[in-house]
Design an enzyme around this catalytic site. Structure first.
Site, PDB file in Angstrom:
ATOM      1  N   GLY A   1      -7.225  -6.866   0.196  1.00  0.00           N
ATOM      2  CA  GLY A   1      -5.795  -6.871  -0.265  1.00  0.00           C
ATOM      3  C   GLY A   1      -5.113  -5.747   0.231  1.00  0.00           C
ATOM      4  CE  LYS A   2      -1.637  -5.384   5.303  1.00  0.00           C
ATOM      5  NZ  LYS A   2      -1.291  -6.029   6.446  1.00  0.00           N
TER       6      LYS A   2
ATOM      7  CB  VAL B   1      -8.600  -2.555  -0.283  1.00  0.00           C
ATOM      8  CG1 VAL B   1      -9.850  -2.461  -0.751  1.00  0.00           C
ATOM      9  CG2 VAL B   1      -7.537  -1.826  -0.852  1.00  0.00           C
TER      10      VAL B   1
ATOM     11  CG  ASP C   1       0.568   2.371  -9.656  1.00  0.00           C
ATOM     12  OD1 ASP C   1       1.370   1.564 -10.297  1.00  0.00           O
ATOM     13  OD2 ASP C   1       0.193   2.283  -8.267  1.00  0.00           O
TER      14      ASP C   1
HETATM   15  N1  LIG Z   1     -13.168  -1.808  -5.227  1.00  0.00           N
HETATM   16  C1  LIG Z   1     -12.455  -3.243  -5.155  1.00  0.00           C
HETATM   17  N2  LIG Z   1     -13.204  -4.297  -4.961  1.00  0.00           N
HETATM   18  C2  LIG Z   1     -12.728  -5.487  -4.890  1.00  0.00           C
HETATM   19  N3  LIG Z   1     -11.401  -5.678  -4.819  1.00  0.00           N
HETATM   20  C3  LIG Z   1     -10.464  -4.567  -4.548  1.00  0.00           C
HETATM   21  C4  LIG Z   1     -11.190  -3.254  -4.957  1.00  0.00           C
HETATM   22  N4  LIG Z   1     -10.041  -2.347  -4.645  1.00  0.00           N
HETATM   23  C5  LIG Z   1      -8.936  -3.031  -4.384  1.00  0.00           C
HETATM   24  N5  LIG Z   1      -9.347  -4.342  -4.436  1.00  0.00           N
HETATM   25  C6  LIG Z   1      -8.184  -5.523  -3.979  1.00  0.00           C
HETATM   26  O1  LIG Z   1      -7.243  -5.075  -3.038  1.00  0.00           O
HETATM   27  C7  LIG Z   1      -6.145  -5.286  -3.490  1.00  0.00           C
HETATM   28  C8  LIG Z   1      -5.207  -4.159  -3.020  1.00  0.00           C
HETATM   29  O2  LIG Z   1      -5.526  -2.749  -3.465  1.00  0.00           O
HETATM   30  P1  LIG Z   1      -4.564  -1.649  -3.454  1.00  0.00           P
HETATM   31  O3  LIG Z   1      -5.207  -0.738  -4.466  1.00  0.00           O
HETATM   32  O4  LIG Z   1      -4.470  -1.256  -2.275  1.00  0.00           O
HETATM   33  O5  LIG Z   1      -3.454  -2.324  -3.951  1.00  0.00           O
HETATM   34  P2  LIG Z   1      -2.055  -2.256  -5.060  1.00  0.00           P
HETATM   35  O6  LIG Z   1      -2.895  -1.627  -6.366  1.00  0.00           O
HETATM   36  O7  LIG Z   1      -1.706  -3.611  -5.134  1.00  0.00           O
HETATM   37  O8  LIG Z   1      -1.083  -1.336  -4.357  1.00  0.00           O
HETATM   38  P3  LIG Z   1      -0.922  -0.075  -4.356  1.00  0.00           P
HETATM   39  O9  LIG Z   1      -1.815   1.107  -3.556  1.00  0.00           O
HETATM   40  O10 LIG Z   1       0.639   0.080  -4.039  1.00  0.00           O
HETATM   41  O11 LIG Z   1      -0.780   0.517  -5.937  1.00  0.00           O
HETATM   42  C9  LIG Z   1      -6.149  -5.063  -5.130  1.00  0.00           C
HETATM   43  O12 LIG Z   1      -5.090  -5.783  -5.594  1.00  0.00           O
HETATM   44  C10 LIG Z   1      -7.638  -6.010  -5.259  1.00  0.00           C
HETATM   45  O13 LIG Z   1      -7.318  -7.186  -5.189  1.00  0.00           O
END
Ligand SMILES: Nc1ncnc2c1ncn2[C@@H]1O[C@H](COP(=O)(O)OP(=O)(O)OP(=O)(O)O)[C@@H](O)[C@H]1O
Length: 457
Positions: free
Chosen positions: A110-111, A117, A239
């Site tokens: 994901g982004k 990620v 957040d």
């Molecule tokens: N530990 C994990 N295991 C599985 N999937 C994950 C994990 N961490 C993140 N993801 C996936 O990656 C996506 C992007 O994560 P990230 O934390 O970068 O995004 P976000 O929370 O949407 O953005 P921001 O950093 O702007 O708050 C998540 O929405 C999730 O679907």
């Protein structure tokens, strides 16, 4: 090597001294001079042999000591890394280890705003999610430090564990390594999946049952209650949103992403910050730059509860046909829920897919809606603390009817035009009669906030 060289020199010196002795024996016969040279020669040979023996013994003892220190060091290192693991202290990774684990950062999960990620597998077989924070600048560094310092030392079953980190070359991206969660994030399980969403191509998705939704709400409430009340300082997450709630194989929820988190002393009522959380989940006082407190997390939690109930985003643009000139219309779900609650028609706000399955516990639904409406009160002090929210959701304390909030401060900038509440068949995703009757109309030029009458305290 040095020792061997010294031995060779000593042997050469001894050979030389013996040669001198022999030459003297033949040229000087058994004269007094010969005995003099003979004495000096033998003394020199004995001295060389003694030096060699002493050096040899000294060398052997040094080697022994070195190997003992080496093995003790190795044992200490093993013990240290074991203790780090037991204490949950994150490991510092080398970039090449992460590059190998993610197979060159190929499998995108994901982004987010701060980076991408990727899925990976460590040498010991542990599945991990590696977050690459792109911004090499000050903001990226801040986010990296917040995350590492906030969750490095805390442990809770409903908080994602930071496995490690990697700083990489200076000014380049930084990396955070988390446990991998096979079910991904909550957004994929409550909203209908959109084409071209920020989720990675392999994100699992589906529609969660009512029971799981309720249990997830409780898990998140417990994690926030721990952060706010049970840590040495109050930790503000700042957040909270469905994308930052991850689900394990049994659909237990874990709160992740501490990039914006801040510490607040127990004696401070709020702190000033220039960071901004995610639009759509920001408490009014934060939008109005009145400082942040744990009540901002409570507000975001309330907004997430409503999205869990409705299976839709809280603010969505409503499609207006092809007439570009017509005023944009928006549907503001919290207002709809508030009205339906007063009219005692709560089933109309529930995710239609759950209504169709008919597995909703109506008492739980009323409780969850009441908690959500308490949490999103515009006046922060009216919102309950997270430990009370846990008790409310567990049914251990009575939940009184929430005051009728006017919802004066609405963050319309959070609307993503692609995310209209309307799905393929043209019907809104929430209850059957909600439709447009309750849609709130806003003028886009006055896009964000109606301030009159809001004091923010
Ligand atoms: N530990 C994990 N295991 C599985 N999937 C994950 C994990 N961490 C993140 N993801 C996936 O990656 C996506 C992007 O994560 P990230 O934390 O970068 O995004 P976000 O929370 O949407 O953005 P921001 O950093 O702007 O708050 C998540 O929405 C999730 O679907």
């Amino acid at each position: 090597m040095e020792n061997r060289k010294a031995n060779i020199i000593a042997i050469l010196v001894v050979i030389f001294l013996i040669t001198v002795l022999l030459v003297a024996r033949f040229s000087l016969k058994l004269s007094n001079h010969f005995y003099l040279i003979c004495g000096a020669d033998i003394a020199a040979i004995l001295a060389v042999v003694t030096v060699v023996i002493v050096r040899q013994r000294f060398h052997t003892r040094r080697k022994l000591l070195e190997s003992r220190i080496l093995s003790e060091g190795r044992e200490l290192r093993i013990e240290y890394s074991f203790l780090r693991k037991v204490a949950g202290v994150p490991t510092k990774f080398q970039f090449k280890e992460l590059d190998k684990a993610t197979d060159g950062f190929k499998s995108l999960l994901g982004k987010g705003a701060s980076g991408s990620v990727f899925k990976g597998v460590l040498n010991d077989g542990t599945a991990v999610a590696v977050k690459r924070i792109e911004g090499g600048g000050e903001q990226g560094e801040k986010e990296f430090k917040s995350e590492v310092s906030a969750i490095a030392s805390i442990q809770h079953v409903n908080l994602v564990r930071l496995v490690g980190y990697c700083k990489g070359p200076s000014k380049g991206p930084r990396y955070l390594v988390y446990e991998f969660f096979p079910k991904g994030s909550l957004d994929n399980w409550i909203f209908c999946k959109k084409v071209g969403s920020s989720s990675g191509p392999h994100q699992p998705h589906g529609c969660l049952s009512w029971n799981l939704r309720y249990r997830i709400a409780l898990d998140v409430a417990k994690a926030l209650s721990y952060l706010h009340h049970d840590c040495r300082s109050c930790i503000l997450h700042l957040d909270i949103k469905p994308e930052n709630i991850l689900l394990d194989a049994d659909f237990r929820a874990l709160v992740s992403d501490f990039g914006l988190s801040r510490l607040k002393g127990k004696e401070e009522s709020r702190i000033v910050t220039n960071i901004r959380g995610t639009r759509g989940y920001l408490a009014p006082e934060w939008l109005l730059e009145n400082g942040v407190s744990e009540k901002c997390d409570v507000y975001s939690f309330g907004m997430v509860l409503l999205e869990i109930i409705g299976g839709r985003r809280n603010i969505v643009a409503i499609e207006q046909g092809h007439d570009k000139k017509s005023k944009k219309r928006f549907s503001y779900f919290p207002k709809i829920v508030n009205e339906k609650f007063r009219d005692m028609k709560l089933m109309e706000v529930v995710d239609q897919r759950l209504v169709d399955n008919g597995d909703i516990d109506e008492r739980q639904l009323t409780r969850m809606v009441c908690v959500a409406l308490w949490c999103i009160q515009e006046i922060p002090r009216l919102r309950p603390s997270m430990n009370i929210v846990v008790e409310m959701l567990e049914g251990r304390v009575a939940v009184h009817d929430p005051p009728d909030t006017q919802m004066l401060v609405v963050d319309l900038l959070s609307i993503n035009d692609d995310e209209s509440g309307i799905v393929e068949d043209g019907t809104p995703r929430f209850g059957p009669k909600a439709k447009r009757k309750n849609d709130v109309e806003f003028s886009v030029s006055a896009y964000s906030i109606t301030l009159s009458g809001y004091s923010g305290r």
